[in-house]
Write a protein that holds these residues in place. Structure first.
Motif, PDB file in Angstrom:
ATOM      1  N   THR A  87       0.956  -1.202  -0.031  1.00  0.00           N
ATOM      2  CA  THR A  87       0.096   0.175  -0.129  1.00  0.00           C
ATOM      3  C   THR A  87       0.813   1.136   0.020  1.00  0.00           C
ATOM      4  N   GLY A  88       0.965   1.855  -1.133  1.00  0.00           N
ATOM      5  CA  GLY A  88       1.810   2.869  -1.297  1.00  0.00           C
ATOM      6  C   GLY A  88       1.457   4.487  -0.742  1.00  0.00           C
ATOM      7  N   GLN A  89       2.336   5.336  -1.105  1.00  0.00           N
ATOM      8  CA  GLN A  89       1.775   6.632  -0.524  1.00  0.00           C
ATOM      9  C   GLN A  89       0.584   7.340  -1.190  1.00  0.00           C
ATOM     10  N   PHE A  90       0.496   6.792  -2.458  1.00  0.00           N
ATOM     11  CA  PHE A  90      -0.749   7.373  -3.247  1.00  0.00           C
ATOM     12  C   PHE A  90      -1.816   6.112  -3.372  1.00  0.00           C
ATOM     13  N   SER A  91      -2.950   6.445  -3.351  1.00  0.00           N
ATOM     14  CA  SER A  91      -3.970   5.380  -3.373  1.00  0.00           C
ATOM     15  C   SER A  91      -3.902   4.739  -4.858  1.00  0.00           C
ATOM     16  N   ALA A  92      -4.299   3.281  -4.725  1.00  0.00           N
ATOM     17  CA  ALA A  92      -4.629   2.872  -6.000  1.00  0.00           C
ATOM     18  C   ALA A  92      -5.915   2.410  -6.279  1.00  0.00           C
ATOM     19  N   VAL A  93      -6.838   3.219  -5.583  1.00  0.00           N
ATOM     20  CA  VAL A  93      -8.247   2.869  -5.678  1.00  0.00           C
ATOM     21  C   VAL A  93      -8.587   3.630  -7.194  1.00  0.00           C
ATOM     22  N   ASP A  94      -9.644   2.884  -7.989  1.00  0.00           N
ATOM     23  CA  ASP A  94     -10.191   3.486  -9.072  1.00  0.00           C
ATOM     24  C   ASP A  94     -11.347   4.212  -8.618  1.00  0.00           C
ATOM     25  N   ASN A  95     -11.117   5.805  -8.923  1.00  0.00           N
ATOM     26  CA  ASN A  95     -12.449   6.557  -8.462  1.00  0.00           C
ATOM     27  C   ASN A  95     -13.694   6.229  -9.178  1.00  0.00           C
ATOM     28  N   LEU A  96     -13.617   5.932 -10.294  1.00  0.00           N
ATOM     29  CA  LEU A  96     -14.710   5.381 -11.124  1.00  0.00           C
ATOM     30  C   LEU A  96     -15.601   4.185 -10.518  1.00  0.00           C
ATOM     31  N   LEU A  97     -14.831   3.337  -9.852  1.00  0.00           N
ATOM     32  CA  LEU A  97     -15.627   2.302  -9.454  1.00  0.00           C
ATOM     33  C   LEU A  97     -16.028   2.302  -7.961  1.00  0.00           C
ATOM     34  N   THR A  98     -16.887   1.413  -7.527  1.00  0.00           N
ATOM     35  CA  THR A  98     -17.238   1.315  -6.184  1.00  0.00           C
ATOM     36  C   THR A  98     -16.309   0.394  -5.274  1.00  0.00           C
ATOM     37  N   ALA A  99     -16.713   0.568  -4.166  1.00  0.00           N
ATOM     38  CA  ALA A  99     -15.583  -0.427  -3.132  1.00  0.00           C
ATOM     39  C   ALA A  99     -15.767  -1.721  -3.722  1.00  0.00           C
ATOM     40  N   ASP A 100     -17.187  -2.105  -3.770  1.00  0.00           N
ATOM     41  CA  ASP A 100     -17.510  -3.648  -4.277  1.00  0.00           C
ATOM     42  C   ASP A 100     -16.537  -3.734  -5.525  1.00  0.00           C
ATOM     43  N   GLU A 101     -16.723  -2.806  -6.478  1.00  0.00           N
ATOM     44  CA  GLU A 101     -15.989  -3.442  -7.889  1.00  0.00           C
ATOM     45  C   GLU A 101     -14.436  -3.417  -7.784  1.00  0.00           C
ATOM     46  N   ASN A 102     -13.952  -2.380  -6.890  1.00  0.00           N
ATOM     47  CA  ASN A 102     -12.542  -2.305  -6.790  1.00  0.00           C
ATOM     48  C   ASN A 102     -11.973  -3.699  -6.011  1.00  0.00           C
ATOM     49  N   LEU A 103     -12.831  -4.051  -5.139  1.00  0.00           N
ATOM     50  CA  LEU A 103     -12.249  -5.399  -4.585  1.00  0.00           C
ATOM     51  C   LEU A 103     -12.616  -6.745  -5.424  1.00  0.00           C
ATOM     52  N   ARG A 104     -13.425  -6.571  -6.072  1.00  0.00           N
ATOM     53  CA  ARG A 104     -13.827  -7.540  -7.302  1.00  0.00           C
ATOM     54  C   ARG A 104     -12.680  -7.686  -8.298  1.00  0.00           C
ATOM     55  N   LEU A 105     -12.154  -6.334  -8.496  1.00  0.00           N
ATOM     56  CA  LEU A 105     -11.150  -6.251  -9.700  1.00  0.00           C
ATOM     57  C   LEU A 105      -9.945  -6.859  -9.093  1.00  0.00           C
ATOM     58  N   MET A 106      -9.411  -6.447  -7.750  1.00  0.00           N
ATOM     59  CA  MET A 106      -8.351  -7.039  -7.229  1.00  0.00           C
ATOM     60  C   MET A 106      -8.464  -8.858  -7.163  1.00  0.00           C
ATOM     61  N   ALA A 107      -9.461  -9.063  -6.856  1.00  0.00           N
ATOM     62  CA  ALA A 107      -9.867 -10.693  -6.860  1.00  0.00           C
ATOM     63  C   ALA A 107      -9.793 -11.160  -8.208  1.00  0.00           C
ATOM     64  N   ASP A 108     -10.015 -10.558  -9.178  1.00  0.00           N
ATOM     65  CA  ASP A 108      -9.930 -11.139 -10.873  1.00  0.00           C
ATOM     66  C   ASP A 108      -8.201 -11.005 -10.951  1.00  0.00           C
ATOM     67  N   LEU A 109      -7.681 -10.045 -10.598  1.00  0.00           N
ATOM     68  CA  LEU A 109      -6.118 -10.110 -10.888  1.00  0.00           C
ATOM     69  C   LEU A 109      -5.499 -11.045 -10.006  1.00  0.00           C
TER      70      LEU A 109
END
Length: 336
Positions: A87-109
């Motif tokens: 977890t770096g200094q700058f967030s890796a969160v995608d602003n256009l996605l919801t929390a649910d979608e960000n987590l699902r994306l990480m699960a796919d990766l």
């Protein structure tokens, strides 16, 4: 039957890195036990971010060796990446996605199956108090919510070691303390945290051990209390009921700073249990009654300034380029 101690989470020997003539890391050694918080402190340019990049396989060292969770950094980089989260200094969160979608994306990766990805997302949304915001775009989140989501995304891969690089920069005090509680919970579950921070209070609150990096070299290492005791300025303040006990105590304990009006003595002392016991034994043998005792030890700000010689102290900005000046000599602080 004796139990064999578990292998350390991180070991490094002689890590070096330069950019041209600029020596960023001049051969550092690290040993981080599993299930602990290890904090790396240093001024801007000291080499903190470079160290994290090397240990997380994002940057090759010029020399030295390292092992993460038993895997060699140079020959088993894929195994290292599977064992860590960053977890770096700058967030890796995608602003256009919801929390649910960000987590699902990480699960796919991480190549998790759909059911397992859903299960982990649900658990992390609950763990990080994001259930109510799960379907809102991350762009609408507060800074604290974004950092919680960022860390939750790191945990999708179930890492054994997490590198937290300046995790609470820009957060308000309440959000910072919320993040501290999350970190403590992770460590209690067996996760190892490698923390870099500009907030000395944060290191004091969280770290089991601290290493101070100055101009590419580790200049000190120890627990927060060990480091504080090594810096001059610690003392015990004794207050007495009357001048007679003050006079006797002044003769018994040796060099002191005396305040006759306040009936107090300031006695140099490192604050350790042994030195306090010795002081109280001397007073007791002289039949001196102490009304009040308080221990004053240097804080991590004092430690930082003494070890790095940085008149401005640590700042709250990033570790920009990690380009240092020539290295200072190393002063090792350990207990064995």
């Amino acid at each position: 039957m004796s139990t064999k101690p578990s292998a350390p989470a991180i070991t490094a020997t002689g890590l070096r890195r330069s950019y041209g003539d600029h020596v960023v890391l001049a051969g550092i050694d690290l040993h981080v036990p599993r299930g602990t918080v290890f904090s790396l402190l240093g001024a801007n340019g000291a080499g903190k971010t470079t160290t994290v990049k090397i240990l997380s396989t994002l940057l090759r060292p010029d020399g030295g060796t390292a092992r993460i969770c038993g895997h060699d950094l140079a020959t088993e980089p894929d195994a290292v990446r599977a064992a860590i989260g960053v977890t770096g200094q700058f967030s890796a969160v995608d602003n256009l996605l919801t929390a649910d979608e960000n987590l699902r994306l990480m699960a796919d990766l991480h190549h998790l199956g759909r059911a397992e990805g859903r299960r982990r997302a649900e658990r992390l949304l609950e763990q990080f108090d994001l259930v109510e915001a799960r379907r809102k775009p991350a762009a609408t989140y507060s800074g604290g919510m974004r950092r919680r989501l960022d860390l939750a995304m790191t945990l999708v891969g179930d890492p054994q070691v997490i590198f937290l690089d300046e995790p609470t920069t820009g957060l308000d005090p309440r959000s910072r303390r919320d993040m501290w509680q999350i970190v403590r919970g992770l460590v209690a579950s067996g996760v190892t945290i490698f923390l870099t921070t500009q907030y000395l209070e944060e290191a004091d609150q969280l770290a089991d051990r601290i290493a101070v990096l100055n101009r590419g070299r580790l200049v000190a290492e120890g627990s927060p209390e060990e480091l504080k005791r090594r810096i001059p300025g610690g003392h015990v303040r004794l207050r007495f009921a009357d001048a007679r006990h003050l006079d006797v105590a002044a003769r018994v304990v040796g060099p002191v700073v005396r305040d006759d009006d306040a009936l107090t003595l300031q006695v140099p002392n490192d604050g350790s249990v042994g030195s306090l016991k010795a002081l109280l034994d001397r007073l007791d043998h002289a039949s001196v009654v102490v009304e009040e005792l308080s221990v004053h030890t240097p804080d991590l700000d004092d430690v930082f300034l003494a070890l790095t010689g940085n008149p401005d102290g640590p700042t709250h900005s990033g570790d920009a380029a990690d380009f240092p000046n020539p290295a200072n000599d190393k002063v090792k602080v350990t207990t064995r």
